[in-house]
Design a protein around this motif. Structure first.
Motif, PDB file in Angstrom:
ATOM      1  N   ALA A  28      72.777 -18.186  56.684  1.00  0.00           N
ATOM      2  CA  ALA A  28      72.255 -17.321  55.627  1.00  0.00           C
ATOM      3  C   ALA A  28      73.055 -16.035  55.717  1.00  0.00           C
ATOM      4  O   ALA A  28      73.548 -15.674  56.800  1.00  0.00           O
ATOM      5  N   TRP A  29      73.233 -15.350  54.599  1.00  0.00           N
ATOM      6  CA  TRP A  29      73.986 -14.092  54.655  1.00  0.00           C
ATOM      7  C   TRP A  29      73.520 -13.130  53.595  1.00  0.00           C
ATOM      8  O   TRP A  29      72.972 -13.508  52.574  1.00  0.00           O
ATOM      9  N   VAL A  30      73.723 -11.863  53.906  1.00  0.00           N
ATOM     10  CA  VAL A  30      73.369 -10.779  53.003  1.00  0.00           C
ATOM     11  C   VAL A  30      74.667 -10.101  52.593  1.00  0.00           C
ATOM     12  O   VAL A  30      75.491  -9.761  53.442  1.00  0.00           O
ATOM     13  N   ALA A  31      74.843  -9.931  51.281  1.00  0.00           N
ATOM     14  CA  ALA A  31      76.081  -9.347  50.758  1.00  0.00           C
ATOM     15  C   ALA A  31      75.787  -8.057  50.017  1.00  0.00           C
ATOM     16  O   ALA A  31      74.711  -7.892  49.429  1.00  0.00           O
ATOM     17  N   ASN A  32      76.760  -7.158  50.063  1.00  0.00           N
ATOM     18  CA  ASN A  32      76.733  -5.972  49.210  1.00  0.00           C
ATOM     19  C   ASN A  32      78.160  -5.650  48.796  1.00  0.00           C
ATOM     20  O   ASN A  32      79.116  -6.126  49.393  1.00  0.00           O
ATOM     21  N   PHE A  33      78.274  -4.849  47.745  1.00  0.00           N
ATOM     22  CA  PHE A  33      79.569  -4.412  47.244  1.00  0.00           C
ATOM     23  C   PHE A  33      79.665  -2.908  47.450  1.00  0.00           C
ATOM     24  O   PHE A  33      78.703  -2.181  47.199  1.00  0.00           O
ATOM     25  N   MET A  34      80.831  -2.465  47.930  1.00  0.00           N
ATOM     26  CA  MET A  34      80.996  -1.067  48.318  1.00  0.00           C
ATOM     27  C   MET A  34      82.465  -0.695  48.276  1.00  0.00           C
ATOM     28  O   MET A  34      83.307  -1.524  47.993  1.00  0.00           O
ATOM     29  N   PHE A  35      82.754   0.563  48.557  1.00  0.00           N
ATOM     30  CA  PHE A  35      84.121   0.983  48.871  1.00  0.00           C
ATOM     31  C   PHE A  35      84.026   2.203  49.769  1.00  0.00           C
ATOM     32  O   PHE A  35      83.074   2.977  49.705  1.00  0.00           O
ATOM     33  N   THR A  36      84.973   2.352  50.663  1.00  0.00           N
ATOM     34  CA  THR A  36      84.881   3.360  51.722  1.00  0.00           C
ATOM     35  C   THR A  36      84.971   4.788  51.207  1.00  0.00           C
ATOM     36  O   THR A  36      84.460   5.701  51.844  1.00  0.00           O
ATOM     37  N   GLY A  37      85.592   5.007  50.065  1.00  0.00           N
ATOM     38  CA  GLY A  37      85.720   6.349  49.515  1.00  0.00           C
ATOM     39  C   GLY A  37      84.498   6.794  48.718  1.00  0.00           C
ATOM     40  O   GLY A  37      84.443   7.930  48.256  1.00  0.00           O
ATOM     41  N   CYS A  38      83.527   5.944  48.568  1.00  0.00           N
ATOM     42  CA  CYS A  38      82.323   6.240  47.801  1.00  0.00           C
ATOM     43  C   CYS A  38      81.474   7.268  48.545  1.00  0.00           C
ATOM     44  O   CYS A  38      81.280   7.169  49.761  1.00  0.00           O
ATOM     45  N   THR A  39      80.986   8.252  47.828  1.00  0.00           N
ATOM     46  CA  THR A  39      80.118   9.262  48.443  1.00  0.00           C
ATOM     47  C   THR A  39      78.699   9.195  47.888  1.00  0.00           C
ATOM     48  O   THR A  39      77.871  10.017  48.246  1.00  0.00           O
ATOM     49  N   ARG A  40      78.429   8.232  47.021  1.00  0.00           N
ATOM     50  CA  ARG A  40      77.105   8.139  46.417  1.00  0.00           C
ATOM     51  C   ARG A  40      76.247   7.111  47.145  1.00  0.00           C
ATOM     52  O   ARG A  40      75.619   7.420  48.123  1.00  0.00           O
ATOM     53  N   SER A  44      84.570  -4.955  49.664  1.00  0.00           N
ATOM     54  CA  SER A  44      85.132  -3.731  49.092  1.00  0.00           C
ATOM     55  C   SER A  44      85.630  -4.005  47.681  1.00  0.00           C
ATOM     56  O   SER A  44      86.382  -4.943  47.440  1.00  0.00           O
ATOM     57  N   ILE A  45      85.238  -3.144  46.781  1.00  0.00           N
ATOM     58  CA  ILE A  45      85.629  -3.251  45.379  1.00  0.00           C
ATOM     59  C   ILE A  45      86.909  -2.447  45.105  1.00  0.00           C
ATOM     60  O   ILE A  45      87.395  -2.408  43.997  1.00  0.00           O
ATOM     61  N   GLU A  89      89.805 -10.521  42.143  1.00  0.00           N
ATOM     62  CA  GLU A  89      89.025 -11.464  42.955  1.00  0.00           C
ATOM     63  C   GLU A  89      87.635 -10.917  43.261  1.00  0.00           C
ATOM     64  O   GLU A  89      86.643 -11.629  43.126  1.00  0.00           O
ATOM     65  N   VAL A  90      87.582  -9.672  43.696  1.00  0.00           N
ATOM     66  CA  VAL A  90      86.306  -9.098  44.114  1.00  0.00           C
ATOM     67  C   VAL A  90      85.409  -8.836  42.907  1.00  0.00           C
ATOM     68  O   VAL A  90      84.206  -9.090  42.951  1.00  0.00           O
ATOM     69  N   VAL A  91      85.977  -8.351  41.820  1.00  0.00           N
ATOM     70  CA  VAL A  91      85.193  -8.127  40.605  1.00  0.00           C
ATOM     71  C   VAL A  91      84.635  -9.456  40.101  1.00  0.00           C
ATOM     72  O   VAL A  91      83.453  -9.568  39.760  1.00  0.00           O
ATOM     73  N   GLU A  92      85.468 -10.484  40.071  1.00  0.00           N
ATOM     74  CA  GLU A  92      85.006 -11.801  39.627  1.00  0.00           C
ATOM     75  C   GLU A  92      83.921 -12.346  40.546  1.00  0.00           C
ATOM     76  O   GLU A  92      82.939 -12.941  40.092  1.00  0.00           O
TER      77      GLU A  92
END
Length: 183
Positions: free
Chosen positions: A41-53, A85-86, A119-122
Motif C-alpha cells: 500500500a502507498w501514500v502519494a503526494n505531489f510537491m516541489f522543493t521550491g514551494c513555500t505554500r 516532484s512536479i 510524465e509527472v503531470v500526466e
C-alpha cells in the motif's frame, strides 16, 4: 502556486481504473518504477522543493505519517510513501536528497521521485485524477495538495487533505490499517 480544489473530497472507495505504469528517478538518481510498489500500500503526494505554500506542510505531514507507521509493526514494512516532484527542471536527484534529509525521510520507505514534466503531470491527472500543470518561465507549477492512498493492487482507495482538515491524518492511518492489517 498550489491548486486547492473547491469540490468535496471523494469518498474512500475503490477506484476501478488501473493505475498507470511509470518509471521515474529517485532522490539517489536511481530508476524507480511503479513495479517497485507492487504488493505494498502507498501514500502519494505531489510537491516541489521550491514551494513555500503547501509543500512544506505536506512534507511535515508525510513525516508524521512516516513516524506513525513505523510505530505499528504490521504496517511498517507494508506501506510506502511517495512524493512526486512536479518541477523536474529544478528538482534533480541531489535537490530531492537534500529535501528528504531536511524532513528526515527514511528513504527505504519514503521515496522522492522526479521525471519529465509531462510524465509527472500526466501521472497526476490520469493516474490520480488530480489537477496539475507544469510551469512555464518564472511561473510555479500547480498541483493538488491532497494525499492519495493506493492499495497493494495499485488501485486508488481514497483522498485526504491532512494539511487543511483536522483528523485527516488519523483517518488516513485508519484507512491504511483497514487495507493492510484488517484485509
Amino acid at each position: 502556486m498550489w491548486l486547492r480544489e473547491d469540490r468535496p473530497l471523494p469518498p474512500p472507495v475503490l477506484v476501478d481504473t488501473p493505475f498507470p505504469a511509470f518509471e521515474l528517478m529517485d532522490q539517489d538518481g536511481e530508476p524507480f518504477a511503479a513495479s517497485q510498489l507492487a504488493g505494498k500500500a502507498w501514500v502519494a503526494n505531489f510537491m516541489f522543493t521550491g514551494c513555500t505554500r503547501t509543500c512544506p506542510m505536506q512534507a511535515a505531514k508525510m513525516r508524521l505519517l512516516q513516524e506513525e507507521l513505523q510505530e505499528i509493526p504490521e504496517m511498517a514494512d507494508a506501506v510506502r510513501l511517495v512524493s512526486f516532484s512536479i518541477d523536474s527542471e529544478r528538482d534533480r536527484p541531489d535537490v530531492l536528497r537534500r529535501y528528504s534529509d531536511e524532513y528526515q525521510a527514511d528513504n527505504s520507505t519514503w521515496h522522492f521521485l522526479t521525471g519529465s514534466k509531462s510524465e509527472v503531470v500526466e501521472l497526476s491527472q490520469q493516474g490520480f485524477k488530480l489537477p496539475a500543470a507544469s510551469a512555464g518561465g518564472e511561473a510555479e507549477p500547480t498541483h493538488s495538495d491532497r494525499f492519495a492512498l493506493v492499495d497493494a493492487g495499485g488501485r486508488v482507495r481514497g483522498y485526504y487533505l491532512p494539511t487543511e482538515e483536522p483528523g485527516e491524518l488519523q483517518r488516513l492511518v485508519h484507512d491504511i490499517r483497514t487495507i493492510v492489517v484488517d484485509r
